[in-house]
Write an enzyme that holds these catalytic residues in place. Structure first.
Site, PDB file in Angstrom:
ATOM      1  CB  SER A 140      -0.861  -0.001   1.264  1.00 45.34           C
ATOM      2  OG  SER A 140      -1.427   1.277   1.475  1.00 45.34           O
ATOM      3  CE1 TYR A 153      -3.840  -2.354   5.001  1.00 46.12           C
ATOM      4  CE2 TYR A 153      -3.117  -0.089   4.682  1.00 46.12           C
ATOM      5  CZ  TYR A 153      -3.618  -1.268   4.166  1.00 46.12           C
ATOM      6  OH  TYR A 153      -3.908  -1.362   2.822  1.00 46.12           O
TER       7      TYR A 153
END
Ligand code: NAI
Length: 245
Positions: A140, A153
């Site tokens: 990401s 995350y």
């Protein structure tokens, strides 16, 4: 047909980027193993990938954080089709909490899926794939830049880029390539369920939101022989969102 005769596994394939990727690889002739977390989505996922043109499909129930379940999925793949050519580690979870609120269970959940789950598949890929095999990990842009409330995350996705680099280095002598894609904002349930987006704490201009198919195209490229001289790369697929001052 870049994936004719090839066997590829896509994790988290029931929707979003994973399903778009499985369908893209299917449309280019792949035999696709769709690793799906929930039994309720097995049949519809298999049907969608078949309809996209797959040479064959196997929807496999698999929690990627479960080492034994991953081993059953990879062994089942080779048992079924006698080979493994590619793995796309797409499954991911994103939780939201203040920096001082994370528990051990929170860390285990996020690292278990986003990082270690990818490792179980990469380890099996190293053991099962012949020369010419390729791995693509879906990281990401949070690996590079992040927002509040997503510490686990962001850490997992940054570590996944590092793990990709290690795989690329150690994969060289085996003829196995490993690359990562770093999507920006992509129109999937994960984006719309993001509390930072819902609350307006993070705003995204409409032109900064990409379709899952744009990420699928980048993944298909990195997985294909067109990228035969590319390994250890981390490719942002964010429409240029992070390039701006
Ligand atoms: P999504 O929520 O549709 O996809 C995540 C998939 O992972 C789901 O199919 C879910 O069932 C699966 N999954 C979750 N836990 C699992 C487990 N334990 N075992 C197997 N599968 C599991 O969302 P999206 O957006 O398609 O996400 C795909 C990947 O893209 C994720 O790794 C996510 O972090 C990444 N990503 C998404 C972005 C976005 O804006 N949508 C941006 C950057 C990265």
């Amino acid at each position: 047909m870049r994936f004719e005769d090839r066997v590829v596994i896509v994790t988290g394939a029931a929707g979003g980027i994973g399903l778009a990727t499985a369908c893209r690889l299917a449309s280019e002739g792949a035999r696709v193993v769709a690793a799906v977390h929930s039994e309720a989505h097995l049949a519809e996922t298999e049907r969608a990938i078949r309809d996209a043109g797959a040479a064959d499909v196997w929807a496999c129930l698999c929690d990627v954080s479960d080492e034994a379940a991953v081993a059953a999925c990879t062994a089942g793949t080779v048992e079924r089709w006698g080979r493994l050519d590619g793995v796309v580690n797409n499954a991911g979870v994103m939780d939201f909490k203040a920096f001082d609120a994370w528990t051990a269970a929170d860390w285990q959940r996020t690292l278990g899926v986003d990082l270690i789950g990818a490792y179980w598949f990469m380890r099996d890929a190293f053991r099962l794939m012949a020369r010419g095999g390729a791995i693509v990990n879906v990281s990401s842009i949070h690996a590079d830049m992040t927002t509040p409330l997503v510490a686990t995350y962001a850490a997992a996705k940054a570590a996944l880029v590092s793990l990709t680099r290690s795989a690329a280095i150690e994969g060289r002598e085996k003829g196995i390539r490993a690359n990562a894609v770093l999507p920006g904002a992509i129109e999937t349930p994960m984006l719309r369920e993001n509390p930072n987006i819902k609350s307006g704490a993070e705003t995204i201009a409409p032109e900064d939101v990409g379709a899952p198919e744009t990420v699928a195209a980048a993944i298909a490229f990195l997985l294909s022989d067109d990228a035969a001289f590319i390994t250890g790369e981390a490719l942002r697929v964010d429409g240029g969102r992070l390039a701006r001052l």
